[in-house]
Design a protein around this motif. Structure first.
Motif, mmCIF file in Angstrom:
data_model
loop_
_atom_site.group_PDB
_atom_site.id
_atom_site.type_symbol
_atom_site.label_atom_id
_atom_site.label_comp_id
_atom_site.label_asym_id
_atom_site.label_seq_id
_atom_site.Cartn_x
_atom_site.Cartn_y
_atom_site.Cartn_z
ATOM 1 N N GLU A 37 0.603 46.112 30.663
ATOM 2 C CA GLU A 37 1.837 46.588 31.354
ATOM 3 C C GLU A 37 1.406 46.775 32.858
ATOM 4 O OE1 GLU A 37 5.598 47.138 31.682
ATOM 5 O OE2 GLU A 37 4.753 46.693 29.773
ATOM 6 N N VAL A 40 1.193 43.542 34.624
ATOM 7 C CA VAL A 40 2.594 42.864 34.725
ATOM 8 C C VAL A 40 3.344 43.441 35.846
ATOM 9 C CG1 VAL A 40 4.839 42.364 33.810
ATOM 10 C CG2 VAL A 40 2.582 41.870 32.616
ATOM 11 N N LYS A 41 3.197 44.773 35.891
ATOM 12 C CA LYS A 41 3.932 45.716 36.785
ATOM 13 C C LYS A 41 3.491 45.349 38.231
ATOM 14 C CE LYS A 41 5.200 50.384 37.292
ATOM 15 N NZ LYS A 41 5.396 51.924 36.891
ATOM 16 N N ARG A 111 10.143 39.325 35.744
ATOM 17 C CA ARG A 111 9.232 38.773 34.383
ATOM 18 C C ARG A 111 9.893 37.460 33.723
ATOM 19 N NH1 ARG A 111 7.313 44.236 31.466
ATOM 20 N NH2 ARG A 111 6.745 45.385 33.327
ATOM 21 N N TRP A 116 5.555 32.987 35.575
ATOM 22 C CA TRP A 116 4.170 32.875 35.175
ATOM 23 C C TRP A 116 3.655 31.442 34.988
ATOM 24 C CZ3 TRP A 116 1.820 29.887 31.297
ATOM 25 C CH2 TRP A 116 0.729 30.637 30.551
ATOM 26 N N TYR A 156 4.435 38.732 28.015
ATOM 27 C CA TYR A 156 5.732 39.716 28.787
ATOM 28 C C TYR A 156 6.635 39.028 29.652
ATOM 29 C CZ TYR A 156 2.991 43.846 27.703
ATOM 30 O OH TYR A 156 2.220 44.917 26.827
ATOM 31 N N TYR A 157 6.458 37.674 29.735
ATOM 32 C CA TYR A 157 7.367 37.062 30.488
ATOM 33 C C TYR A 157 8.550 36.104 29.683
ATOM 34 C CZ TYR A 157 4.206 38.399 34.373
ATOM 35 O OH TYR A 157 3.510 39.022 35.242
#
Length: 158
Positions: A37, A40-41, A111, A116, A156-157
């Motif tokens: 997390e 990704v953040k 996201r 990605w 996450y994407y």
């Protein structure tokens, strides 16, 4: 021409599936969810930082290359040719990586899977640059690390 594009996209898809199997499903360990997390953040900000650092570096290296290139002739034609090829290749690769990363930034905030994929393409360009530039050990290490992190956070994407 469309058949070649289809074959290329199919090959990229197969590579992506293979890497997902070995870097996610069969990986000996996984990055903890809270770390994923965080990655990704902060990914958009780190990507922006990388672009900001890379652009002046490219300009500086281009300036140094122009300054040094006349002197490569004194080292012999083989070295001059090798230097020129590697230099041009690395500059083109870095420019392509910067473009892919810049294209990824807006989608990283949302996201988006497309963002990605742009980062994945940037890593592939880095791999090709390392391979043709002769830095095979660095290429393998950086590819494994970047792909491991990329594929660990891929879910996450959307």
């Amino acid at each position: 021409m469309t058949q070649k594009n289809a074959d290329f996209k199919q090959a990229l898809g197969q590579l992506e599936e293979t890497l997902e199997v070995y870097l996610v499903k069969k990986a000996p360990f996984s990055i903890p969810e809270n770390w994923k997390e965080l990655i990704v953040k902060f990914a958009p900000y780190l990507t922006i930082l990388g672009i900001i650092v890379s652009v002046p570096a490219v300009l500086a290296v281009l300036g140094l290359g122009v300054l040094v290139s006349p002197f490569t002739a004194f080292l012999g034609p083989r070295y001059a040719l090798s230097y020129g090829f590697n230099y041009v290749l690395s500059m083109i690769a870095l420019a392509v990586v910067i473009v892919f990363e810049a294209l990824a930034v807006p989608g990283l905030f949302k996201r988006d899977r497309k963002a990605w994929r742009f980062l994945f393409y940037a890593s592939l360009v880095n791999v090709l640059s390392g391979f043709f530039g002769g830095d095979w050990i660095g290429m393998i290490v950086s590819a494994l690390i970047s792909w491991y992190v990329l594929f660990q956070v891929k879910e996450y994407y959307k």
